[in-house]
Design a protein around this motif. Structure first.
Motif, PDB file in Angstrom:
ATOM      1  N   SER B  63     -50.355  66.395 -36.562  1.00 45.07           N
ATOM      2  CA  SER B  63     -49.825  65.924 -35.292  1.00 45.07           C
ATOM      3  C   SER B  63     -49.354  67.117 -34.479  1.00 45.07           C
ATOM      4  CB  SER B  63     -48.658  64.953 -35.523  1.00 45.07           C
ATOM      5  OG  SER B  63     -48.298  64.323 -34.313  1.00 45.07           O
ATOM      6  N   ILE B  64     -49.353  66.946 -33.172  1.00 53.65           N
ATOM      7  CA  ILE B  64     -48.828  67.969 -32.268  1.00 53.65           C
ATOM      8  C   ILE B  64     -47.685  67.315 -31.511  1.00 53.65           C
ATOM      9  CG2 ILE B  64     -49.337  69.517 -30.332  1.00 53.65           C
ATOM     10  CD1 ILE B  64     -52.364  69.072 -31.005  1.00 53.65           C
ATOM     11  N   GLY B  65     -46.505  67.929 -31.564  1.00 56.28           N
ATOM     12  CA  GLY B  65     -45.421  67.319 -30.796  1.00 56.28           C
ATOM     13  C   GLY B  65     -44.051  67.721 -31.272  1.00 56.28           C
ATOM     14  N   LEU B  96     -57.017  69.576 -23.489  1.00 53.69           N
ATOM     15  CA  LEU B  96     -57.772  70.799 -23.798  1.00 53.69           C
ATOM     16  C   LEU B  96     -56.987  71.701 -24.761  1.00 53.69           C
ATOM     17  CD1 LEU B  96     -60.443  72.198 -23.276  1.00 53.69           C
ATOM     18  CD2 LEU B  96     -59.508  73.107 -21.135  1.00 53.69           C
ATOM     19  N   ASP B  97     -55.674  71.753 -24.591  1.00 56.09           N
ATOM     20  CA  ASP B  97     -54.849  72.535 -25.524  1.00 56.09           C
ATOM     21  C   ASP B  97     -54.760  71.847 -26.884  1.00 56.09           C
ATOM     22  OD1 ASP B  97     -54.255  74.772 -23.990  1.00 56.09           O
ATOM     23  OD2 ASP B  97     -52.604  73.755 -22.969  1.00 56.09           O
ATOM     24  N   ALA B  98     -54.682  70.513 -26.864  1.00 52.38           N
ATOM     25  CA  ALA B  98     -54.670  69.781 -28.141  1.00 52.38           C
ATOM     26  C   ALA B  98     -55.969  70.052 -28.897  1.00 52.38           C
ATOM     27  CB  ALA B  98     -54.502  68.279 -27.883  1.00 52.38           C
ATOM     28  N   ALA B  99     -57.087  70.081 -28.161  1.00 55.66           N
ATOM     29  CA  ALA B  99     -58.380  70.369 -28.797  1.00 55.66           C
ATOM     30  C   ALA B  99     -58.393  71.779 -29.378  1.00 55.66           C
ATOM     31  CB  ALA B  99     -59.510  70.188 -27.777  1.00 55.66           C
ATOM     32  N   ARG B 100     -57.777  72.741 -28.662  1.00 56.79           N
ATOM     33  CA  ARG B 100     -57.726  74.123 -29.171  1.00 56.79           C
ATOM     34  C   ARG B 100     -56.911  74.186 -30.462  1.00 56.79           C
ATOM     35  NH1 ARG B 100     -57.122  75.739 -23.685  1.00 56.79           N
ATOM     36  NH2 ARG B 100     -59.097  76.598 -22.994  1.00 56.79           N
ATOM     37  N   ILE B 101     -55.814  73.450 -30.493  1.00 56.88           N
ATOM     38  CA  ILE B 101     -54.977  73.434 -31.691  1.00 56.88           C
ATOM     39  C   ILE B 101     -55.756  72.807 -32.855  1.00 56.88           C
ATOM     40  CG2 ILE B 101     -52.918  72.352 -32.708  1.00 56.88           C
ATOM     41  CD1 ILE B 101     -51.534  72.870 -29.943  1.00 56.88           C
ATOM     42  N   PHE B 102     -56.455  71.702 -32.578  1.00 52.47           N
ATOM     43  CA  PHE B 102     -57.249  71.071 -33.641  1.00 52.47           C
ATOM     44  C   PHE B 102     -58.422  71.946 -34.072  1.00 52.47           C
ATOM     45  CE2 PHE B 102     -54.700  67.331 -33.274  1.00 52.47           C
ATOM     46  CZ  PHE B 102     -54.800  66.768 -34.530  1.00 52.47           C
TER      47      PHE B 102
END
Lengths: 317, 249
Positions: B63-65, B96-102
């Motif tokens: 998760s991101i958050g 787009l940042d969530a995709a980079r993190i994943f």
């Protein structure tokens, strides 16, 4: 000056009306020059249809056997390459399953943000869009971005008229296309009924229909008034109707002149799919069903008694 | 080790009616019940079933958050995930940042499938899975209603506007899931106790080489126009009359 590239949606035979909605959205951006890109195989007639849309300045075609099916993994690098050919400011696609699948992949390849479900244009790079299943409308600003990707909520826009005569230019691209996704099959219930997403009249059925067999009442009534057929999520989950008929937040967002909801309670997720309908008629045996809060005309009672009577009275003229 | 990575987003619960704040500067979520995004819960359920069929060895949830997203990761562990990663940040992380993190997590964990919901029910963006697949240069199968694995390929049935489309995709790949893929299991009390002992790692976006930068700026939040409540007619004859008066039939 906005340079807008729109990807055409089609099924290999016909241009999908969602493309004309994207053109109408783009036309609302001041000083827009619109290019429509048609990617497919043997797409001459589709390109001609796109060229006739009022507001389209140019049609690009990329005719390739690899584009026979609309695979996002194959189309995205080509659309990104087209977007890089000139100084585009916007790349738009429809907020249909085609565009929802494809456009974020294009945005990531271009390293630009995407604005999903554009419902209104306030300035060339200021848009309104629904969030939280339509409970909140957010106004967003991407003015600092030279290029943005957007998906257009088709129910929010009129269809661009015909009457244009844009030039059609074949484009050849030097792009490596991945082969890691292969099309297997498309299974479609198919029918001669009007298309749900563009029909002026829609009759939808909900959980109260009770079975796939009894859901035939919805088809029968819809046919009698020349309407398309829709369904609530509950009806689709229960197997009464196929998934492509689902109306709502995760199904189709529609804007018919007349929407008749049979046995649909009216959850917010359903209502978000029909809030642009001009007139909503609800027939439900539960007088407290939330749909009566938003319906223009409501009738409380047993739909299995009401619908046959309604059909007969309408047929009598 | 055949690993599935599942994205878990903490969102305002499905049953909470969200409203804009009176000042229009945001959404009133204070005190609202928070849950796993329902689509992500379906993604996790599918990953668990794949593992239970012996077609995967480990299910990792990420998760991101905010720090409180640990609660949703613990629920995911109680459902049956083996371990969890929280990429902790108070920043607003856009798709787009969530995709980079994943992408960074995928490179670190080397999953053969990344699964997540087709959209989150807060921003309704429907972007992150597709963006991850693009950055990773791997297949995507979005809106999945059926997933069948066989060796290095998967057959995925997708809910599309025209009906049901089936794709064959090489693995590794990104699969985003739709509502009818499965019905997630309920968490049992002993599993909640067991989940407390499962590993939950916390990272910062910078540990993965990503600095979230919101590029889409929110100007204002408003309530949608309310449809006026109409009239309730007494019988079919009156309904037909009204439809005729309005020129609808």
């Amino acid at each position: 000056m906005s340079q807008i590239l729109i990807v055409a949606e089609h099924d290999g035979r016909q241009l999908n009306p969602s493309t004309a909605k994207c053109v109408a959205c783009a036309a609302g951006i001041s000083g827009a020059a619109v290019t429509v890109a048609v990617l497919g195989q043997n797409i001459g007639a589709i390109a001609q249809a796109a060229a006739q849309l009022a507001g389209v300045a140019r049609v690009w075609t990329v005719d390739d056997a690899a584009n026979a099916q609309p695979l996002a993994t194959v189309l995205a690098p080509q659309l990104a390459a087209l977007a890089r050919k000139e100084a585009f400011t916007h790349v738009f696609g429809p907020s249909t399953t085609f565009g929802k699948d494809l456009m974020p992949r294009v945005a990531a390849l271009l390293d630009v943000p995407q604005v999903s479900d554009i419902m209104a244009v306030e300035a060339p790079k200021v848009f309104r869009r629904p969030i939280y299943a339509g409970n909140v409308i957010i106004t967003i600003d991407v003015s600092e971005e030279p290029l943005v990707v957007g998906t257009v909520r088709t129910a929010s826009f009129d269809t661009a008229a015909n009457g244009g005569s844009a030039a059609v230019e074949a484009v050849s691209l030097d792009v490596v296309l991945p082969a890691y996704v292969r099309f297997v099959a498309l299974v479609s219930a198919g029918s001669d009924r009007p298309d749900l997403q563009t029909a002026r009249r829609v009759v939808s059925g909900g959980r109260a229909l009770g079975s796939e067999e009894q859901f035939k009442l919805v088809y029968d009534f819809a046919d009698s008034i020349g309407a398309a057929v829709g369904a609530s999520r509950a009806a689709v989950d229960s197997g009464y109707a196929p998934n492509e008929l689902q109306v709502g937040q995760t199904g189709k967002i529609i804007a018919p002149d007349l929407y008749i909801a049979l046995g649909i309670s009216g959850a917010i997720q359903h209502m978000t799919g029909i809030k642009d309908a001009k007139t909503i008629v609800a027939i439900n045996k539960d007088a407290d069903a939330p749909i009566f809060e938003s319906a223009d005309l409501g009738l409380v009672g047993d739909l299995f008694a009401i619908v046959p009577e309604l059909k007969a009275r309408l047929a009598a003229g | 080790m055949k690993r599935i990575l599942v994205g878990i987003k903490r969102v305002v619960d499905y049953n909470v009616r969200v409203r804009p704040r009176p000042d229009g500067n945001g959404v009133a979520t204070e005190g609202a019940k928070m849950s796993i995004n329902p689509f992500d819960e379906i993604a996790l359920e599918e990953a668990l079933r794949i593992k239970e069929r012996g077609e995967a060895d480990e299910v990792v949830v990420a998760s991101i958050g905010v720090a409180d997203a640990q609660a949703q990761l613990r629920t995911a562990l109680a459902m049956g995930a083996d371990r969890a990663v929280l990429v902790q940040t108070d920043a607003h992380v856009q798709p787009l940042d969530a995709a980079r993190i994943f992408l960074a997590l995928a490179q670190r964990e080397q999953p053969f499938i990344v699964m997540m919901g087709k959209q989150a029910i807060d921003d309704d963006a429907n972007q992150t899975g597709q963006m991850l697949a693009a950055l990773w240069d791997r297949p995507q199968a979005t809106f999945a209603s059926k997933v069948e694995l066989s060796g290095d390929v998967a057959r995925v049935t997708r809910e599309v506007d025209a009906g049901l489309e089936t794709l064959e995709i090489d693995l590794p790949a990104v699969v985003t899931v739709d509502l009818r893929l499965n019905e997630p299991r309920y968490v049992k009390l002993p599993d909640i106790m067991k989940a407390k002992k499962k590993p939950l790692e916390t990272l910062a976006p910078a540990d993965l080489g990503v600095t979230p930068r919101p590029r889409v700026k929110a100007l204002r939040f408003e309530a949608p126009p309310v449809r006026q409540k109409g009239v309730v007619v007494k019988d079919v004859a009156e309904l037909v009359e009204q439809l005729k008066q309005r020129g609808l039939v």
